[in-house]
Scaffold this active site. Structure first.
Site, PDB file in Angstrom:
ATOM      1  N   LYS A 132       0.820  -1.217   0.000  1.00  0.00           N
ATOM      2  CA  LYS A 132       0.000   0.000   0.000  1.00  0.00           C
ATOM      3  C   LYS A 132       0.852   1.263   0.000  1.00  0.00           C
ATOM      4  O   LYS A 132       0.617   2.173  -0.800  1.00  0.00           O
ATOM      5  CB  LYS A 132      -0.930  -0.027   1.217  1.00  0.00           C
ATOM      6  N   THR A 166       3.992   1.481  -0.867  1.00  0.00           N
ATOM      7  CA  THR A 166       4.728   1.458  -2.129  1.00  0.00           C
ATOM      8  C   THR A 166       3.869   2.029  -3.258  1.00  0.00           C
ATOM      9  O   THR A 166       4.342   2.818  -4.092  1.00  0.00           O
ATOM     10  CB  THR A 166       5.158   0.019  -2.473  1.00  0.00           C
ATOM     11  N   ARG A 173       2.582   8.296   6.678  1.00  0.00           N
ATOM     12  CA  ARG A 173       2.900   8.320   8.106  1.00  0.00           C
ATOM     13  C   ARG A 173       4.374   8.017   8.355  1.00  0.00           C
ATOM     14  O   ARG A 173       5.057   7.429   7.516  1.00  0.00           O
ATOM     15  CB  ARG A 173       2.055   7.274   8.848  1.00  0.00           C
ATOM     16  N   LYS A 227       7.048  -6.392  10.946  1.00  0.00           N
ATOM     17  CA  LYS A 227       6.519  -5.763   9.732  1.00  0.00           C
ATOM     18  C   LYS A 227       7.604  -5.141   8.858  1.00  0.00           C
ATOM     19  O   LYS A 227       7.505  -5.084   7.653  1.00  0.00           O
ATOM     20  CB  LYS A 227       5.498  -4.694  10.134  1.00  0.00           C
ATOM     21  N   ALA A 233      -3.334   1.866  12.755  1.00  0.00           N
ATOM     22  CA  ALA A 233      -4.716   1.805  12.274  1.00  0.00           C
ATOM     23  C   ALA A 233      -5.513   0.694  12.941  1.00  0.00           C
ATOM     24  O   ALA A 233      -6.740   0.719  12.927  1.00  0.00           O
ATOM     25  CB  ALA A 233      -4.736   1.611  10.767  1.00  0.00           C
ATOM     26  N   PHE A 257      -3.418  -0.281   7.023  1.00  0.00           N
ATOM     27  CA  PHE A 257      -4.019  -1.607   6.897  1.00  0.00           C
ATOM     28  C   PHE A 257      -5.124  -1.630   5.843  1.00  0.00           C
ATOM     29  O   PHE A 257      -5.111  -0.855   4.894  1.00  0.00           O
ATOM     30  CB  PHE A 257      -4.502  -2.117   8.258  1.00  0.00           C
ATOM     31  N   PHE A 298       3.583  -8.658  -9.047  1.00  0.00           N
ATOM     32  CA  PHE A 298       4.697  -9.525  -8.654  1.00  0.00           C
ATOM     33  C   PHE A 298       5.097 -10.348  -9.876  1.00  0.00           C
ATOM     34  O   PHE A 298       4.253 -10.668 -10.718  1.00  0.00           O
ATOM     35  CB  PHE A 298       4.285 -10.464  -7.511  1.00  0.00           C
ATOM     36  N   TRP A 332       6.932  -0.950  -8.390  1.00  0.00           N
ATOM     37  CA  TRP A 332       7.976  -1.522  -7.525  1.00  0.00           C
ATOM     38  C   TRP A 332       9.246  -1.761  -8.349  1.00  0.00           C
ATOM     39  O   TRP A 332      10.349  -1.461  -7.903  1.00  0.00           O
ATOM     40  CB  TRP A 332       7.491  -2.827  -6.887  1.00  0.00           C
TER      41      TRP A 332
END
Length: 559
Positions: free
Chosen positions: A74, A76, A97, A108, A276, A304, A384, A412
């Site tokens: 998210k 990214t 954030r 994480k 969150a 999230f 991916f 990415w």
């Protein structure tokens, strides 16, 4: 096949521009920036105040499906979309954030994007950055110290030591501190009592800083914090023990948004970081509102899945700040959708159309939920290399049945060049004027009905389970004038339910409420459900075991 470099290797190789140059692109003069080195700076309060009469740009929210160990990307995608919009000639600022040290050293990892869609300096952002979290921790714990000190020196406010609501915080996962006994060791150390620690990102001070409009509003909100209750059950506020002024002093610099840049030298505000799944999960109001005055498009994220972050973004942040989002993007990956369809992590690299179709229900629920707020939605398929064309087409076809469009994004691996299609679609959608934003529930709805509305309309639960103590407490707060506050649900991020193992799009489940907390300064009611913790623990093999300085003095293993 080209070698795949780690996020930190890519970030380290970035060619950064001086932060004064990044500021100049936004019309921020050098005297309005407080530099922290050459590549990050805070934006001055006077400059921010001078922008208030300017017209707002378009506001884009990036949210996601429920997170899985397979990854969604998210942040990214948020950074990539900001770069993509700048690439097609749209003046854009990214607002995200700050990272908490707890997840960085826990499980994480970092929170600055990934691959060729990152904000830099990545190491600083994920570690001490400009010291905002330390300031928040200090201000929170100053209040805790002042409470115990007030009681020690005679307790003029008649605080009932059994009903002190203010705990301490630290920015680290440490389960040993969840429940402790303080002030042991005799008379000189005060009155022993049960207390505990939360993680800094769950602090009400963090939420207050992220919702305050300016320093005056910040001080007022800090003064409104309820620290505990007297024996007659009347609330005691932080202002009653004269804590609000000193707390504001500690937070003076932390209140100013942090300006950094992406790998492609585009501006980004990185400011504030409430979780969150515990708090409201959005970057600061002051960063977002300032960005809207300085750019044509602002891309921000909410933590999230959309069941938590987006709901709180709409019902708390937008409601409180008067924001009206123009469009939303729901991020999904083939891998994460297959996991929601029942595929084990080790099998995600294999094509599985049946599981993908089954898992699409999770994506569909999030898309439909965002639309309930009147905000038009696009889906970003974060690519991916293991994704097959057939799998990608399944998602595109499914999203089309929802009246939305899914766009394949390769930011990415390719940076802004890989997300141009999404950027153009976002501009088209945001400029079309289709947004009819409205919060999920009105201010004057009873508190318990607000909780039920979220549980039933967003989580698709059949009922909310709450004992008499919880219901009585909510009614008491309504009688005290807090009934118009919004709800901040503390719930597992992994499921629409309170069971983290219940993936997909469950229906008919119950939402048990364990506890409710009044965050009078932040201006919301925290509803703690299931087994959610306000102080996480570290995993068996924390990320910290793989983080070190190499022989050249560079950080390795951060992400």
């Amino acid at each position: 096949m080209a070698e795949i470099r780690s996020d930190i290797e890519i970030a380290r190789a970035a060619t950064k521009k001086p932060i004064l140059e990044i500021g100049a692109r936004l019309g921020i003069p050098p005297e309005a920036l407080l530099p922290y080195g050459h590549d990050k700076a805070k934006v001055g309060a006077d400059f921010i105040a001078a922008q208030k009469e300017k017209k707002n740009g378009r506001l884009i929210l990036v949210t996601a499906i429920n997170p899985t160990p397979a990854g969604e990307g998210k942040t990214t995608t948020t950074v990539g979309l900001g770069d993509g919009l700048n690439r097609i000639g749209k003046k854009t600022i990214v607002c995200i954030r700050e990272a908490s040290l707890g997840p960085c050293f826990g499980i994480k990892g970092g929170a600055a994007g990934g691959g060729y869609a990152q904000v830099v300096p990545m190491e600083d952002i994920n570690l001490h950055f400009t010291g905002d979290f330390h300031a928040i921790t200090s201000a929170h714990n100053l209040l805790a110290a002042l409470i115990d000190n007030h009681i020690y020196w005679g307790n003029e406010q008649n605080i009932d030591v059994r009903r002190i609501a203010w705990r301490r915080v630290m920015d680290m996962n440490d389960r040993a501190l969840r429940h402790i006994v303080g002030s042991l060791g005799g008379v000189a150390n005060g009155y022993p009592r049960e207390t505990g620690f939360d993680i800094t990102v769950a602090s009400e001070v963090m939420a207050i800083l992220c919702l305050a409009q300016d320093l005056k509003d910040l001080e007022t909100r800090l003064g409104n914090i309820i620290i505990g209750y007297r024996r007659d059950k009347s609330p005691v506020h932080a202002r009653d023990i004269k804590a609000d002024g000193a707390m504001t002093v500690l937070l003076k610099d932390a209140m100013q948004p942090n300006l950094v840049q992406t790998l492609e030298n585009n501006p980004a505000f990185v400011h504030g970081g409430p979780f969150a799944n515990i708090a409201h999960g959005c970057n600061s109001v002051i960063a977002t509102t300032t960005a809207l005055k300085l750019a044509d498009y602002v891309v921000t994220e909410a933590g999230f899945g959309a069941d938590l972050g987006a709901e709180k973004f709409f019902d708390i942040k937008c409601r409180k700040a008067g924001l009206k989002p123009d469009a939303a993007v729901v991020v999904a990956t083939v891998r994460a959708i297959k996991m929601n369809g029942g595929v084990k992590k080790e099998d995600l690299g294999k094509e599985n159309i049946d599981a993908l179709r089954k898992g699409c229900a999770n994506l569909g629920r999030h898309v439909q939920n965002v639309k309930k707020f009147g905000v038009p939605v696009l889906v970003a398929i974060n690519h991916f290399t293991s994704d097959t064309e057939a799998e990608i087409q399944v998602i595109k076809d499914y999203v089309a049945t929802l009246g939305s469009e899914a766009i394949l994004c390769k930011h990415w691996a390719e940076g802004s060049a890989g997300i141009e299609d999404l950027a153009r679609k976002v501009v088209e959608l945001a400029n079309a004027g289709h947004s009819q934003f409205s919060p999920l529930y009105p201010d004057d709805m009873p508190l318990f009905h607000k909780i039920e509305t979220i549980a039933k309309d967003i989580y698709h639960a059949s009922e909310v389970i709450a004992d008499k103590l919880v219901r009585d407490q909510l009614r008491t707060w309504e009688d005290q004038g807090y009934g118009r506050l919004p709800i901040c649900m503390a719930k597992t991020q992994y499921s629409f339910s309170t069971d983290p193992n219940l993936r997909g799009a469950p229906t008919g489940h119950a939402v048990p409420i364990r506890e409710v907390r009044l965050a009078a300064g932040a201006g919301f009611i925290v509803v703690i459900t299931g087994e959610i913790m306000t102080m996480p623990g570290l995993p068996k093999a924390p990320s910290s075991e793989r983080i070190y300085l190499n022989e050249q003095g560079y950080i390795e293993g951060l992400f």
